[in-house]
Every structure is written in structure tokens, then in C-alpha cells.
Design an enzyme around this catalytic site. Structure first.
Site, PDB file in Angstrom:
ATOM      1  N   ASP A   1       0.841  -1.068  -0.087  1.00  0.00           N
ATOM      2  CA  ASP A   1       0.015   0.046   0.157  1.00  0.00           C
ATOM      3  C   ASP A   1       0.947   1.109   0.036  1.00  0.00           C
ATOM      4  O   ASP A   1       1.416   1.345   1.003  1.00  0.00           O
ATOM      5  CB  ASP A   1      -1.053  -0.038   1.247  1.00  0.00           C
ATOM      6  CG  ASP A   1      -1.916   1.219   1.223  1.00  0.00           C
ATOM      7  OD1 ASP A   1      -1.498   2.238   0.716  1.00  0.00           O
ATOM      8  OD2 ASP A   1      -2.641   1.105   2.130  1.00  0.00           O
TER       9      ASP A   1
ATOM     10  N   CYS B   1      -8.524   6.654  10.195  1.00  0.00           N
ATOM     11  CA  CYS B   1      -9.073   5.282   9.473  1.00  0.00           C
ATOM     12  C   CYS B   1      -8.177   4.134   9.929  1.00  0.00           C
ATOM     13  O   CYS B   1      -7.696   3.198   9.096  1.00  0.00           O
ATOM     14  CB  CYS B   1      -8.930   5.654   7.914  1.00  0.00           C
ATOM     15  SG  CYS B   1     -10.174   6.674   7.508  1.00  0.00           S
TER      16      CYS B   1
END
Ligand code: PLP
Length: 401
Positions: free
Chosen positions: A187, A359
Site C-alpha cells: 500500500d 481510518c
């Protein structure tokens, strides 16, 4: 890199001190012009028409893929435009063919977008191991060695934590993956915009990132993957099928195009893709190495300043570990909630920072941070003067806590 020249391309900076680039970056004038130019001068669909405008749109959109690929040294792979990192990761999660007992290894450092897509696969009998980092966001390589056991199908990790700023040694993790026959998904949402990322050097199978975090418009992200023939085991079934992605269609069958087009069914966000290409040009002109150095200089200054303010606690790697961190700095002010601090910074000093769990709810729970943190994240357009202003405002706020 001349920061004052760069700042002229971001007129919004005259009004605000923007320290939330990890959430989304600002977008410079040349990128906005590239987006508008598409709408004004050559708006046409891509991959379809033979007339001049359509050819021009197609060429610019194709060029944007090439630029995004070259930016991460990935021209030999397949570079697909998606909406964002979240979509890129979901395409991999949904597109690989899983079988009961397949193992996925990930970490508690991850953004929800690199956690929930894997959690959802548990319904299909896929086993998920979520590794726990220490308080600075680090995981020992020995623990990675242990976790990536034989039978691991995929390892999914961030390269730079959006909550703590920790840099994860993805190259070393890739080596372990190779030894064990596991695929590696990186990521790169927070790394690609801020430091040189080279998929060949890392030797990963998938790299995901978002255009809107790297000066591009919203609506275009990237999924890079190794070239199909070298990646047979990890072949991805396209998430969507339909127009624009087929080589041929028969009465009851279809043949998918090679390359990115086979993964981009339907009309894509053409202007966002072209804008992403322009953003890559902009970052390349500024120099990614230079951007990284600039951010690290500001980060050190910020960490040193924060350490001096009584009542502030810093999370993530400290200033001594500047090698292994990025320009994302998380902290708390004693006696005040992160949202209160962010509101005060906004109201008193016109400073935009993020507050809350970023998040990363499981990570915040792991660190015992019920209300999350305050997070300042830097980019090429920020200045030492802005850091001074942030520190001065925080000094005042900390006195109230
Ligand atoms: N991964 C990381 C590390 C992030 O920081 C983010 C966004 O903040 C994402 C994934 C999701 O990015 P997007 O919202 O662009 O899909």
C-alpha cells in the site's frame, strides 16, 4: 526545489496553513490546467473513436498510464487506473482466486482500506494473520519471518503508516515473500507521493496508490502489478466487465484485452487520469528525492519543537529515527481531545490538521488512544515558517490543556 516558486502554483496557501496532505494533497495550477484543457480542447471518450479528438484523448490518457508506471519504475508491469488506493486493493482482494485455507498476512498498522478487503475474505475460508506493531509502529523482521509461514498466499502491508509516519522495510519483506512463495501487495498511498518508490527494487507483486494524495485530482488511483505472464499464480480477474475492455465478443463468450484496458471496463475518469499524468510531471520536475529531503527537514524541526512543549506527547518514531519515518507526525495535547486541538488550530491560527483515528481504529485501540491523535502531515509546499507558526499555536493551546 524552490519552495516559494512551488507555492505560487497553490494560491490557496495564501489563506491557509495546510498540514493535512496525508489525507489529500493540494492540486497545483498546471494539473488543474491539464484537467480543464481536456474538457475545453479535446473532450472525447478513450479507446473507441478514430477521429482526431478521440485519438488525442486516447493518447493523453495512455501517456498518463505510462507516466504513472515510470514514476514507480514499473513500465514493465501493468498499470491500471482505478478510483483510488481503496479500489486498487479491493480489485486484488476480489480478483485473485482464493481457496479455503489460503493465508494472508497483514498488520495492525494498516489503513482500513488495507484491512477490511482482507477481513471480508475470511467468509471464504481464508485465514488472516494481523501482526501487531510496537508503539512506534515497528515490527521486527524476525516476526515477519515467523508470520510469513509456508502456505502464505499474500502479504499486504503499507510502506508508510498514515497514522504514525513509520516506514516499513518492504524490500526485506519482499525477500521473505520470495523465499516462501507468497505474493506481496504494498500500500503505497503514503509512500509514492513522498519518496522514491521503485517496484523493481522492492520486488513486489502489487503496488497501490492514489492520485489525489500526490497533487492529482480526485478520481484516479493506480494499481500496478507485475506483467501477467510473470505473474500467472497471481492473475487478477477484472472487477468489472463491459465496454472498452474486450478484444472480441462472441455469442456467449468474450476475450479480454491485454494490458490496462482489460481492467478498465466502462468510461474511466479520463480527466482525472490525465490530471494524474500532469501531477507526475510536476513531482518529477520538483524531484521526488528533493521533496523527501525537504519533508524530512521540516519533520525534524517539527519533532524537535514538539518535544520542547510541555504537555505534548508524540506518537510514532522520534526524531532520532528520521531514516525510518515520513512526514506524518501524530501527537496529543494533555487534557484536550484531538478534535478540540484541531479546531483550535483552525480557528486561532488558520492551520488545517487532521484529528481522530485516521481510518486506523484497530491501531488506535492497540495504542490505547480512544480518541486518536492530532496529525500534521507535510508536503513539498510547506515551509519552516509554517512549522514555526504551528509550534507557536500549539504552545498556547498546550497551556490551556
Ligand atoms: N492506505 C493508506 C496508507 C492511506 O493513508 C489511505 C488514505 O488515507 C488509503 C490507503 C486510502 O486511500 P484512498 O482514500 O485514496 O482510497
Amino acid at each position: 526545489m524552490k519552495v516559494h516558486e512551488i507555492r505560487a502554483d497553490f494560491p490557496i496557501l495564501e489563506d491557509v496553513i495546510y498540514l493535512d496532505s496525508a489525507s489529500t494533497s493540494l492540486t497545483p495550477e498546471p494539473v488543474l490546467e491539464a484537467v480543464l484543457d481536456y474538457y475545453r480542447a479535446y473532450k472525447a471518450n478513450v479507446g473507441r473513436g478514430v477521429y482526431r479528438l478521440a485519438q488525442m484523448a486516447d493518447q493523453r490518457y495512455r501517456d498518463a498510464h505510462r507516466k504513472a508506471a515510470a514514476f514507480v519504475w514499473g513500465v514493465e508491469g501493468v498499470t491500471i487506473f482505478t478510483r483510488n488506493t481503496t479500489e486498487s486493493i479491493n480489485i486484488v482482494a476480489r480478483g485473485l482466486s482464493w481457496k479455503r485455507g489460503d493465508r494472508i498476512v497483514t498488520t495492525l498498522l494498516e489503513h482500513h482500506s488495507n484491512l477490511l478487503p482482507w477481513m471480508r475474505l475470511k467468509e471464504m475460508g481464508v485465514e488472516l494473520e494481523v501482526m501487531r506493531p510496537d508503539r512506534e509502529g515497528r515490527i521486527d523482521l524476525a516476526d515477519w519471518e515467523k508470520a510469513i509461514a509456508e502456505g502464505t498466499r499474500l502479504v499486504a502491508t503499507t510502506q508508510l503508516s498514515n497514522a504514525l509516519g513509520t516506514v516499513i522495510p518492504v524490500k526485506e519483506i519482499a525477500r521473505i515473500c520470495r523465499e516462501r512463495g507468497a505474493a506481496l501487495l504494498v500500500d503505497g498511498a503514503q509512500s509514492v507521493p513522498h519518496m522514491p518508490v521503485n517496484v523493481k527494487d522492492i520486488d513486489c507483486d502489487f503496488l497501490c496508490f492514489s492520485g489525489h494524495k500526490m497533487l492529482g485530482p480526485t478520481g484516479a488511483g493506480v494499481l500496478w502489478m507485475r506483467k501477467e505472464e510473470k505473474n500467472e499464480k497471481n492473475e487478477i480477474e477484472p472487477l468489472l466487465v463491459g465496454g472498452g475492455m474486450v478484444e472480441d465478443v462472441f455469442d456467449d463468450e468474450y476475450e479480454i484485452k491485454q494490458g490496462y484496458e482489460g481492467f478498465e471496463a466502462g468510461t474511466p475518469d479520463i480527466s482525472a487520469g490525465i490530471g494524474l499524468g500532469a501531477a507526475v510531471d510536476y513531482l518529477t520536475r520538483a524531484g521526488v528525492e528533493e521533496i523527501h529531503e525537504h519533508e524530512m527537514r521540516l519533520t525534524r524541526k517539527l519533532l524537535v519543537g514538539l518535544e520542547k512543549i510541555a504537555g505534548i506527547e508524540i506518537f510514532g518514531p522520534g526524531r532520532d529515527s528520521s531514516e525510518a519515518r515520513g512526514g506524518v507526525v501524530s501527537f496529543a495535547v494533555n487534557g484536550l481531545l484531538p478534535h478540540e486541538v484541531a479546531l483550535m488550530l483552525d480557528q486561532a491560527a488558520n492551520i488545517s490538521v487532521r484529528s481522530g483515528h485516521h481510518c486506523c481504529i484497530p491501531l488506535m485501540k492497540h495504542l490505547g488512544l480512544k480518541y486518536g491523535t492530532v496529525r500534521a502531515s507535510l508536503y513539498l509546499y510547506n515551509t519552516e515558517d509554517e512549522i514555526d507558526k504551528l509550534l507557536a499555536a500549539l504552545e498556547q493551546i498546550a497551556r490551556m490543556g
